[in-house]
Design a protein around this motif. Structure first.
Motif, PDB file in Angstrom:
ATOM      1  N   LYS A 111       0.693  -1.066   0.463  1.00  0.00           N
ATOM      2  CA  LYS A 111       0.242   0.081  -0.526  1.00  0.00           C
ATOM      3  C   LYS A 111       0.706   1.152   0.006  1.00  0.00           C
ATOM      4  O   LYS A 111       0.378   2.454  -0.390  1.00  0.00           O
ATOM      5  CB  LYS A 111      -0.297  -0.191   0.615  1.00  0.00           C
ATOM      6  CG  LYS A 111      -2.108  -1.078   0.686  1.00  0.00           C
ATOM      7  CD  LYS A 111      -2.731  -0.997   1.837  1.00  0.00           C
ATOM      8  CE  LYS A 111      -4.287  -2.301   2.140  1.00  0.00           C
ATOM      9  NZ  LYS A 111      -4.752  -2.211   2.441  1.00  0.00           N
ATOM     10  N   ALA A 112       2.278   0.883   0.528  1.00  0.00           N
ATOM     11  CA  ALA A 112       3.242   2.377   0.476  1.00  0.00           C
ATOM     12  C   ALA A 112       3.486   2.044  -0.418  1.00  0.00           C
ATOM     13  O   ALA A 112       4.420   3.068  -1.227  1.00  0.00           O
ATOM     14  CB  ALA A 112       4.228   1.996   1.806  1.00  0.00           C
ATOM     15  N   GLY A 113       3.767   1.575  -2.017  1.00  0.00           N
ATOM     16  CA  GLY A 113       4.094   1.014  -3.216  1.00  0.00           C
ATOM     17  C   GLY A 113       4.705   0.271  -3.449  1.00  0.00           C
ATOM     18  O   GLY A 113       5.369   0.583  -4.597  1.00  0.00           O
ATOM     19  N   LYS A 114       5.168  -0.517  -2.512  1.00  0.00           N
ATOM     20  CA  LYS A 114       6.673  -1.341  -2.767  1.00  0.00           C
ATOM     21  C   LYS A 114       6.247  -2.373  -2.649  1.00  0.00           C
ATOM     22  O   LYS A 114       5.357  -3.436  -2.326  1.00  0.00           O
ATOM     23  CB  LYS A 114       7.019  -1.691  -1.736  1.00  0.00           C
ATOM     24  CG  LYS A 114       7.826   0.114  -0.770  1.00  0.00           C
ATOM     25  CD  LYS A 114       9.102   0.032  -1.655  1.00  0.00           C
ATOM     26  CE  LYS A 114       9.517   1.780  -0.851  1.00  0.00           C
ATOM     27  NZ  LYS A 114      11.010   1.734  -1.753  1.00  0.00           N
ATOM     28  N   GLN A 115       6.024  -2.863  -4.358  1.00  0.00           N
ATOM     29  CA  GLN A 115       4.953  -3.882  -4.800  1.00  0.00           C
ATOM     30  C   GLN A 115       5.961  -5.131  -5.200  1.00  0.00           C
ATOM     31  O   GLN A 115       5.564  -6.787  -4.516  1.00  0.00           O
ATOM     32  CB  GLN A 115       4.729  -3.457  -6.432  1.00  0.00           C
ATOM     33  CG  GLN A 115       3.724  -2.788  -6.187  1.00  0.00           C
ATOM     34  CD  GLN A 115       2.483  -2.770  -6.057  1.00  0.00           C
ATOM     35  OE1 GLN A 115       1.680  -3.691  -5.847  1.00  0.00           O
ATOM     36  NE2 GLN A 115       1.642  -1.911  -4.583  1.00  0.00           N
ATOM     37  N   ILE A 116       7.085  -4.690  -4.916  1.00  0.00           N
ATOM     38  CA  ILE A 116       8.037  -6.115  -4.859  1.00  0.00           C
ATOM     39  C   ILE A 116       8.486  -6.383  -3.622  1.00  0.00           C
ATOM     40  O   ILE A 116       9.381  -5.750  -2.770  1.00  0.00           O
ATOM     41  CB  ILE A 116       9.134  -5.892  -6.056  1.00  0.00           C
ATOM     42  CG1 ILE A 116       8.275  -5.923  -7.677  1.00  0.00           C
ATOM     43  CG2 ILE A 116       9.847  -7.115  -6.456  1.00  0.00           C
ATOM     44  CD1 ILE A 116       7.673  -6.621  -8.035  1.00  0.00           C
ATOM     45  N   ALA A 132      11.475  -2.928 -12.507  1.00  0.00           N
ATOM     46  CA  ALA A 132      12.734  -2.302 -13.163  1.00  0.00           C
ATOM     47  C   ALA A 132      13.053  -2.181 -12.342  1.00  0.00           C
ATOM     48  O   ALA A 132      14.882  -1.539 -11.738  1.00  0.00           O
ATOM     49  CB  ALA A 132      12.072  -1.563 -13.600  1.00  0.00           C
ATOM     50  N   ALA A 133      12.818  -1.298 -10.589  1.00  0.00           N
ATOM     51  CA  ALA A 133      13.140  -0.415  -9.504  1.00  0.00           C
ATOM     52  C   ALA A 133      14.375  -2.400  -8.911  1.00  0.00           C
ATOM     53  O   ALA A 133      15.854  -1.496  -7.902  1.00  0.00           O
ATOM     54  CB  ALA A 133      12.925  -0.319  -8.369  1.00  0.00           C
TER      55      ALA A 133
END
Length: 165
Positions: free
Chosen positions: A76-81, A129-130
């Motif tokens: 939910k904080a944008g860290k999907q991986i 990509a990150a």
């Protein structure tokens, strides 16, 4: 008159916090809800708010409770991986590599494990990509790393912070 004295050094034992069943119950309640008030804990355990406060303060002062924190949902904080890494290092570079990695904002945790100078890391990044950038620009560029193995988390079945008594 010559008096010989001998100094006997006390054997230092590691400090282990003493806690009773009430302390354990307080810790269980705080582990489930770190924002639970002393009043509510007292009601749950049939003890006073002041007693709860004093016990919590004693556990903080003894080091049994290290800190109070917030657990953020990484997705939910944008860290999907979420990925885990085993990083083998030349022994003389282990600490240097670890110190560099722990200062990277993508590294959630880093531990030295038994084995061939292995670091175990948990990394949280926005997308593939990150993750690729982290591996190529942050890991592979460090001097002293001999092997990197990664595992991408597919599904979390259980996650817990801290120790459960």
């Amino acid at each position: 008159m010559n008096i010989e004295t001998k100094t006997v050094q006390a054997k230092e034992e590691p400090f282990v916090a003493k806690h009773d069943d009430i302390d354990k119950k307080i810790l269980e309640l705080l582990t489930e809800n770190g924002r639970m008030s002393y009043v509510d804990i007292g009601k749950e355990l049939d003890i006073s708010r002041v007693s709860v406060r004093d016990r919590v303060q004693a556990m903080v002062e003894s080091g049994l409770i290290e800190k109070f924190s917030v657990v953020i949902n990484s997705e939910k904080a944008g860290k999907q991986i979420s990925a885990f890494f085993e990083v083998d290092c030349d022994p003389q570079y282990l600490v240097e590599v670890a110190e560099t990695l722990v200062n990277n904002p993508s590294v959630a945790s880093c531990y030295q494990m038994t084995g061939p100078s292995t670091l175990h890391m948990h990394v949280l990044v926005e997308d593939m990509a990150a993750l690729e950038t982290f591996i190529n620009e942050e890991l592979y560029t460090l001097h002293g790393i001999t092997r990197v193995e990664s595992h991408i988390l597919l599904r979390r079945f259980k996650s817990r912070t801290g120790l459960k008594l």
